[in-house]
Structures are given as C-alpha cells and as structure tokens.
Design a protein around this motif. Sequence first.
Motif, mmCIF file in Angstrom:
data_model
loop_
_atom_site.group_PDB
_atom_site.id
_atom_site.type_symbol
_atom_site.label_atom_id
_atom_site.label_comp_id
_atom_site.label_asym_id
_atom_site.label_seq_id
_atom_site.Cartn_x
_atom_site.Cartn_y
_atom_site.Cartn_z
ATOM 1 N N PRO A 144 -25.533 -16.589 55.888
ATOM 2 C CA PRO A 144 -25.748 -16.642 57.335
ATOM 3 C C PRO A 144 -26.778 -15.587 57.744
ATOM 4 O O PRO A 144 -26.929 -14.559 57.072
ATOM 5 C CB PRO A 144 -24.363 -16.311 57.910
ATOM 6 C CG PRO A 144 -23.398 -16.465 56.776
ATOM 7 C CD PRO A 144 -24.167 -16.168 55.534
ATOM 8 N N ILE A 145 -27.487 -15.833 58.837
ATOM 9 C CA ILE A 145 -28.542 -14.914 59.274
ATOM 10 C C ILE A 145 -28.227 -14.395 60.669
ATOM 11 O O ILE A 145 -28.043 -15.165 61.613
ATOM 12 C CB ILE A 145 -29.921 -15.601 59.277
ATOM 13 C CG1 ILE A 145 -30.269 -16.082 57.861
ATOM 14 C CG2 ILE A 145 -30.996 -14.644 59.784
ATOM 15 C CD1 ILE A 145 -31.555 -16.880 57.789
ATOM 16 N N ASN A 146 -28.176 -13.087 60.794
ATOM 17 C CA ASN A 146 -27.998 -12.428 62.081
ATOM 18 C C ASN A 146 -29.383 -12.150 62.675
ATOM 19 O O ASN A 146 -30.285 -11.702 61.958
ATOM 20 C CB ASN A 146 -27.228 -11.122 61.886
ATOM 21 C CG ASN A 146 -27.095 -10.310 63.158
ATOM 22 O OD1 ASN A 146 -28.060 -9.745 63.642
ATOM 23 N ND2 ASN A 146 -25.879 -10.235 63.693
ATOM 24 N N THR A 147 -29.562 -12.412 63.961
ATOM 25 C CA THR A 147 -30.867 -12.213 64.597
ATOM 26 C C THR A 147 -30.891 -11.031 65.568
ATOM 27 O O THR A 147 -31.860 -10.840 66.286
ATOM 28 C CB THR A 147 -31.301 -13.485 65.343
ATOM 29 O OG1 THR A 147 -30.298 -13.840 66.299
ATOM 30 C CG2 THR A 147 -31.502 -14.641 64.368
ATOM 31 N N GLN A 148 -29.820 -10.223 65.591
ATOM 32 C CA GLN A 148 -29.814 -9.066 66.480
ATOM 33 C C GLN A 148 -30.790 -7.991 66.024
ATOM 34 O O GLN A 148 -31.428 -7.320 66.840
ATOM 35 C CB GLN A 148 -28.409 -8.460 66.548
ATOM 36 C CG GLN A 148 -27.371 -9.313 67.223
ATOM 37 C CD GLN A 148 -25.980 -8.716 67.059
ATOM 38 O OE1 GLN A 148 -25.248 -9.070 66.133
ATOM 39 N NE2 GLN A 148 -25.619 -7.818 67.943
ATOM 40 N N PHE A 149 -30.878 -7.801 64.708
ATOM 41 C CA PHE A 149 -31.755 -6.787 64.147
ATOM 42 C C PHE A 149 -32.643 -7.428 63.084
ATOM 43 O O PHE A 149 -32.192 -8.297 62.332
ATOM 44 C CB PHE A 149 -30.942 -5.647 63.515
ATOM 45 C CG PHE A 149 -30.112 -4.872 64.491
ATOM 46 C CD1 PHE A 149 -30.643 -3.782 65.165
ATOM 47 C CD2 PHE A 149 -28.796 -5.240 64.747
ATOM 48 C CE1 PHE A 149 -29.872 -3.066 66.074
ATOM 49 C CE2 PHE A 149 -28.023 -4.533 65.654
ATOM 50 C CZ PHE A 149 -28.561 -3.440 66.322
ATOM 51 N N GLY A 150 -33.889 -6.976 63.029
ATOM 52 C CA GLY A 150 -34.819 -7.512 62.048
ATOM 53 C C GLY A 150 -35.974 -6.554 61.844
ATOM 54 O O GLY A 150 -35.865 -5.351 62.078
ATOM 55 N N GLY A 151 -37.094 -7.110 61.417
ATOM 56 C CA GLY A 151 -38.279 -6.295 61.205
ATOM 57 C C GLY A 151 -38.955 -5.944 62.526
ATOM 58 O O GLY A 151 -38.552 -6.394 63.598
ATOM 59 N N HIS A 152 -40.034 -5.157 62.410
ATOM 60 C CA HIS A 152 -40.648 -4.627 63.625
ATOM 61 C C HIS A 152 -42.039 -4.082 63.334
ATOM 62 O O HIS A 152 -42.385 -3.776 62.190
ATOM 63 C CB HIS A 152 -39.780 -3.493 64.194
ATOM 64 C CG HIS A 152 -39.414 -2.453 63.164
ATOM 65 N ND1 HIS A 152 -40.190 -1.350 62.901
ATOM 66 C CD2 HIS A 152 -38.355 -2.374 62.313
ATOM 67 C CE1 HIS A 152 -39.623 -0.634 61.942
ATOM 68 N NE2 HIS A 152 -38.503 -1.232 61.564
ATOM 69 N N GLY A 153 -42.804 -3.948 64.404
ATOM 70 C CA GLY A 153 -44.057 -3.233 64.285
ATOM 71 C C GLY A 153 -43.794 -1.755 64.049
ATOM 72 O O GLY A 153 -42.723 -1.232 64.336
#
Length: 256
Positions: A167-176
Amino acid sequence: MIEILTPAELARARDTGALVAHILQTLQSRSVVGTNLLDIDRWTRDLIVEAGAQSCYVDYAPSFGRGPFGHYICTSVNDAVLHGLPHDYRLADGDLLTLDLAVVLGGVAADSALSFVVGDSRPPDRVAMIDATERALAAGIAAARPGARIGDLSHAIGTVLTAAGYPINTQFGGHGIGSTMHQDPHVSNTGRPGRGYPLRPGLLLALEPWVMADTAELVTDADGWTLRSATGCVTAHSEHTIAITDDGAEILTLRT
C-alpha cells in the motif's frame, strides 16, 4: 519555494551529497547488534561537526512534529518508518533500521536515507521490502530528466511499489531541496504521468519511496515525532538527492 541552482551552487551540492553519503556509510558499518540509537546520533553529530557542516534536524520544528527535533539523524526501527527520534534502544539481530540524514554544507542541503537489516539475520520479507523501495527509487531517478514532470517520477515510483504488493501512503513523500531541506515541489510516491511541475536543469529533488508491509495508515508515537505503521507491521525507506541536468539526473548522495 522552488530553487534552481546555478552551476556554482550545484558544485557545492555535490560536496554536500558526498558528505551525506559518507556519513550514512560510516553509520551503517558501525550499526551492529547491541548498538544504541543514541550512539548513532552522537556519531552523526561528531561527523557533521568534523566536516564543518550543519544539521538540518537538530533545530527543525515543523507543524507535524513536537517542538525542535533535538537530534542529528532519524533512526527508525521495524514498525517505525519516518522521523524516528533516537532514544535509548539497543539494536537486536534482525532489526530493520532506517537511517535518514540531511545536512547543509556550503549553503546547500542534501538528504538521503537507507534501510538495512542488522546482524546476521536476513528475513526474506524484510529484504524484499528494502529491495522494493530501492527499485522504486531507481525507477523514479530514471524518469527524471528535463521536460519530464513530477507526475512522471511519482508514477514510476508508484508502479514499482504497487507491483510489489505494498500500500502507498501519500501524506509524506519526496520534495524539492536547495538552500533549505524541504522545498516545493512535493513528489508523491504515486501519481499520474504528465502532471505537475516540469523539471529543468538545476532543480534538486529528494526522492524517497517508503512503504509499510500491510497498511497505508500512520500513527504518531508518544514522542511526538516517530511515525509508525498503524498495524505494527515492518517498514522500509530509501532516499537520494538528485540534480536535474541537461542529460538527465545526477545522484548526489550515491554511496560507494
């Protein structure tokens, strides 16, 4: 804020990335059965100071945390996946440890994370989860080139993670990333291709696929920082800082 680095700033970013990679490699080699997480934090502080760099974490106080972080590295063990606050815990054989580090050197930040199993145990499910995040990271990097869009990277990452069954959580991810650790654009770990901010040379991104074995739901630990899987399942996290160049993507935090 989105920063586009000049060639001179990009040269300094390479130095920062090399330092982050070196520190993480050093810490991984020292993290054995019986190592205390507080010792890892102390080693990190010493290595940062010796290099003349500055921690991105020790004074970090975002809205999702409880006051200043107060430590120099994130140490997430087993069901902890993000923002693991170092504490008095000694690593055991088979623990899945994630080290996440960001520093500033020469006015430019770099951010990277790696997960590994401590000791001689190699539980297949843990090894497979780490491998999935590393393959997803490689897919995201391969999709990064001038003219591509953030959604292309998110789609590439999410395709690998979904195919692996996580499953994939979209609250936190990559960033500039640039003169500061967290900047726009946000890079979700799943998304639609052809959407979002267009990439251009000089843009720095921190890509960070992370997963939990059987849930997409996070819970916050009592320390106010550590994010854990809601079901107590094991987790893994991989991250590199990359620079968009005329030819594609350059990994600044590549470990040897």
